[in-house]
Design a protein around this motif. Structure first.
Motif, mmCIF file in Angstrom:
data_model
loop_
_atom_site.group_PDB
_atom_site.id
_atom_site.type_symbol
_atom_site.label_atom_id
_atom_site.label_comp_id
_atom_site.label_asym_id
_atom_site.label_seq_id
_atom_site.Cartn_x
_atom_site.Cartn_y
_atom_site.Cartn_z
ATOM 1 N N PHE A 108 -23.414 -1.310 -8.933
ATOM 2 C CA PHE A 108 -22.153 -0.588 -9.119
ATOM 3 C C PHE A 108 -21.173 -1.003 -8.032
ATOM 4 O O PHE A 108 -21.437 -0.855 -6.839
ATOM 5 C CB PHE A 108 -22.395 0.926 -9.064
ATOM 6 N N ILE A 109 -20.024 -1.538 -8.459
ATOM 7 C CA ILE A 109 -18.960 -1.917 -7.522
ATOM 8 C C ILE A 109 -17.756 -1.026 -7.799
ATOM 9 O O ILE A 109 -17.070 -1.169 -8.818
ATOM 10 C CB ILE A 109 -18.571 -3.402 -7.658
ATOM 11 N N ASP A 110 -17.506 -0.099 -6.910
ATOM 12 C CA ASP A 110 -16.346 0.793 -7.029
ATOM 13 C C ASP A 110 -15.094 0.057 -6.564
ATOM 14 O O ASP A 110 -15.152 -0.797 -5.680
ATOM 15 C CB ASP A 110 -16.577 2.045 -6.182
ATOM 16 N N GLU A 111 -13.959 0.417 -7.180
ATOM 17 C CA GLU A 111 -12.682 -0.244 -6.869
ATOM 18 C C GLU A 111 -12.848 -1.768 -6.886
ATOM 19 O O GLU A 111 -12.489 -2.463 -5.936
ATOM 20 C CB GLU A 111 -12.152 0.231 -5.501
ATOM 21 N N ILE A 112 -13.386 -2.257 -7.976
ATOM 22 C CA ILE A 112 -13.726 -3.677 -8.082
ATOM 23 C C ILE A 112 -12.492 -4.575 -8.005
ATOM 24 O O ILE A 112 -12.592 -5.749 -7.632
ATOM 25 C CB ILE A 112 -14.525 -3.927 -9.384
ATOM 26 N N HIS A 113 -11.336 -4.032 -8.314
ATOM 27 C CA HIS A 113 -10.109 -4.834 -8.261
ATOM 28 C C HIS A 113 -9.699 -5.190 -6.832
ATOM 29 O O HIS A 113 -8.831 -6.030 -6.633
ATOM 30 C CB HIS A 113 -8.950 -4.093 -8.948
ATOM 31 N N ARG A 114 -10.345 -4.577 -5.831
ATOM 32 C CA ARG A 114 -9.990 -4.843 -4.438
ATOM 33 C C ARG A 114 -10.932 -5.838 -3.761
ATOM 34 O O ARG A 114 -10.876 -6.040 -2.561
ATOM 35 C CB ARG A 114 -9.971 -3.525 -3.659
ATOM 36 N N VAL A 155 -21.883 -2.725 -13.178
ATOM 37 C CA VAL A 155 -20.980 -1.656 -13.594
ATOM 38 C C VAL A 155 -19.831 -1.637 -12.594
ATOM 39 O O VAL A 155 -20.024 -1.335 -11.417
ATOM 40 C CB VAL A 155 -21.684 -0.283 -13.639
ATOM 41 N N GLY A 156 -18.658 -1.999 -13.060
ATOM 42 C CA GLY A 156 -17.478 -1.989 -12.201
ATOM 43 C C GLY A 156 -16.614 -0.787 -12.503
ATOM 44 O O GLY A 156 -16.503 -0.352 -13.655
ATOM 45 N N ALA A 157 -15.995 -0.230 -11.481
ATOM 46 C CA ALA A 157 -15.085 0.898 -11.657
ATOM 47 C C ALA A 157 -13.745 0.538 -11.046
ATOM 48 O O ALA A 157 -13.685 -0.062 -9.973
ATOM 49 C CB ALA A 157 -15.643 2.159 -10.990
ATOM 50 N N THR A 158 -12.678 0.898 -11.738
ATOM 51 C CA THR A 158 -11.352 0.593 -11.227
ATOM 52 C C THR A 158 -10.354 1.661 -11.657
ATOM 53 O O THR A 158 -10.448 2.194 -12.771
ATOM 54 C CB THR A 158 -10.864 -0.790 -11.717
ATOM 55 N N THR A 159 -9.442 1.968 -10.763
ATOM 56 C CA THR A 159 -8.324 2.847 -11.101
ATOM 57 C C THR A 159 -7.093 2.035 -11.474
ATOM 58 O O THR A 159 -6.081 2.602 -11.883
ATOM 59 C CB THR A 159 -7.977 3.763 -9.911
ATOM 60 N N ARG A 160 -7.193 0.711 -11.310
ATOM 61 C CA ARG A 160 -6.053 -0.176 -11.582
ATOM 62 C C ARG A 160 -6.542 -1.375 -12.392
ATOM 63 O O ARG A 160 -6.629 -2.491 -11.893
ATOM 64 C CB ARG A 160 -5.446 -0.642 -10.255
ATOM 65 N N SER A 161 -6.867 -1.155 -13.651
ATOM 66 C CA SER A 161 -7.450 -2.228 -14.459
ATOM 67 C C SER A 161 -6.487 -3.398 -14.631
ATOM 68 O O SER A 161 -6.911 -4.535 -14.831
ATOM 69 C CB SER A 161 -7.862 -1.691 -15.832
ATOM 70 N N GLY A 162 -5.192 -3.136 -14.551
ATOM 71 C CA GLY A 162 -4.209 -4.209 -14.685
ATOM 72 C C GLY A 162 -4.256 -5.209 -13.551
ATOM 73 O O GLY A 162 -3.741 -6.327 -13.687
ATOM 74 N N MET A 163 -4.868 -4.841 -12.423
ATOM 75 C CA MET A 163 -4.959 -5.741 -11.278
ATOM 76 C C MET A 163 -6.178 -6.669 -11.358
ATOM 77 O O MET A 163 -6.305 -7.581 -10.547
ATOM 78 C CB MET A 163 -5.016 -4.939 -9.975
ATOM 79 N N LEU A 164 -7.050 -6.451 -12.337
ATOM 80 C CA LEU A 164 -8.208 -7.327 -12.487
ATOM 81 C C LEU A 164 -7.775 -8.633 -13.149
ATOM 82 O O LEU A 164 -7.079 -8.606 -14.172
ATOM 83 C CB LEU A 164 -9.280 -6.666 -13.356
ATOM 84 N N PRO A 165 -8.167 -9.767 -12.612
ATOM 85 C CA PRO A 165 -7.832 -11.039 -13.264
ATOM 86 C C PRO A 165 -8.528 -11.141 -14.622
ATOM 87 O O PRO A 165 -9.654 -10.657 -14.797
ATOM 88 C CB PRO A 165 -8.345 -12.091 -12.276
ATOM 89 N N SER A 166 -7.862 -11.779 -15.564
ATOM 90 C CA SER A 166 -8.406 -11.894 -16.923
ATOM 91 C C SER A 166 -9.799 -12.524 -16.966
ATOM 92 O O SER A 166 -10.661 -12.054 -17.725
ATOM 93 C CB SER A 166 -7.443 -12.683 -17.813
ATOM 94 N N PRO A 167 -10.085 -13.585 -16.188
ATOM 95 C CA PRO A 167 -11.435 -14.166 -16.247
ATOM 96 C C PRO A 167 -12.537 -13.174 -15.888
ATOM 97 O O PRO A 167 -13.630 -13.232 -16.454
ATOM 98 C CB PRO A 167 -11.369 -15.307 -15.229
#
Length: 340
Positions: A108-114, A155-167
């Motif tokens: 589990f990686i919380d705030e995966i976008h960071r 399992v990734g968690a994010t509050t800002r899914s738009g910041m995740l790169p498409s790949p």
């Protein structure tokens, strides 16, 4: 206070925390669509005797992303490894975690976008082929060594899914979008926690707490804790609406669930800037808070309640926002909001 009383208090707090986290999908309240989708993924993986697909949980804070990750591991009978994006700032950090995973383990990686970009690129290969390439040495003599890792479920968690790169986003087999809770669901959350702890709380008090919980179970449980403390200090054995209202008033939670920071933001927009659009950085300075906190925690609720609007020129109070503070909106407010 005696040592026995301290121990009992500590045990009660542990019981409270335990009550907040359901152990299975059947116990999890709300998010029915996501629960059914997750159940299908987990059941299919069990039938085929394989690790479940990688899962991305997206949504505002406090809706149960960490709890769902724990349930994924528990339902599959696998261990859970917890980490967070901000702690993974180098590819080596991620390689160390991945190489130590047991077969079938849930990461589990919380705030995966960071996560750091270099770690993200390493994660692509790990998610698809269960291997990572570790660079040894520097300069022309650097060598890439492939390292096999055990099959795992991310399992990734994010509050800002738009910041995740498409790949990275495309490599998740399932993306769940968690929604805010209805008041009836929050009342079930409060009722469940109260029963687990042996608290006697009447239905009207539950409704009052749920109504002010901003659609978020984490906030509902936090307010329940404060109401419990208020009743305990007041010598009450049963929590009624008077105890609930007294605690909520003491902690400055109003009828809509706005707290001190929410009202400070509303006052800046309504009173200081008279309904004119205000940039996020200006708003953050005016209330003495971080931009990320306003954008990720405060703003979604105020927008959902129709108290503020995000316009092309900045954040702007709506007519409902003016009314909530007992103010009359300027006559040109509607025109400004229609400029979007």
């Amino acid at each position: 206070m005696s040592e026995l009383t301290k121990a009992e208090g500590s045990d009660n707090e542990l019981a409270f925390e335990s009550a907040l986290r359901p152990k299975s999908l059947g116990e999890f309240i709300g998010q029915s669509k996501v629960r059914n989708q997750l159940k299908l993924i987990l059941d299919a993986a069990a039938i085929q005797n394989r690790t479940p697909d990688h899962i991305l949980l997206a949504g505002p804070p406090g809706l149960g992303k960490t709890t769902l990750a724990m349930i994924v591991a528990h339902e599959g009978g696998q261990p859970l490894r917890l980490t967070s994006g901000p702690t993974i700032q180098h590819a080596g950090d991620l390689a160390a975690v991945l190489s130590s995973l047991a077969p079938g383990e849930v990461l589990f990686i919380d705030e995966i976008h960071r996560m750091a970009r270099s770690a993200e690129e390493m994660l692509y290969l790990a998610m698809e082929d269960y291997r990572v390439d570790v660079m040894v040495g520097k300069g022309p003599g650097a060598t890439s060594i492939p390292l096999e890792i055990a099959p795992f479920t991310l399992v990734g968690a994010t509050t800002r899914s738009g910041m995740l790169p498409s790949p990275l986003r495309d490599r998740f087999g399932f993306i769940a979008h968690l929604e805010f809770y209805e008041n009836q669901e929050l009342q079930q959350v409060i009722n469940r926690a109260a029963k687990k702890l042996g608290l006697e709380i009447d239905e009207t008090a539950q409704q009052e707490i749920a109504r002010r919980s901003r659609g978020t179970p984490r906030i509902a449980n936090r307010l329940l804790r404060r109401v419990r403390d208020f009743a305990l200090v007041g010598g009450k054995t049963k929590i009624g609406v008077d105890e609930a209202m007294g605690a909520l008033k003491l902690y400055e939670v109003d009828d809509l669930g706005l707290d001190r920071l929410d009202r400070e933001i509303m006052k800046v927009l309504v009173e200081r800037f008279s309904g004119k659009p205000v940039g996020l950085s200006t708003l953050a300075v005016a209330v003495g808070e971080e931009q990320d906190t306003i954008e990720a925690v405060v703003e979604p609720f105020l927008v959902r309640m129709g108290l503020i609007a995000r316009t092309a020129r900045g954040r702007q109070a709506t007519a409902a926002g003016f009314a909530h503070l007992g103010q009359t909106p300027p006559t040109n407010l509607l025109d400004g909001l229609l400029d979007l």
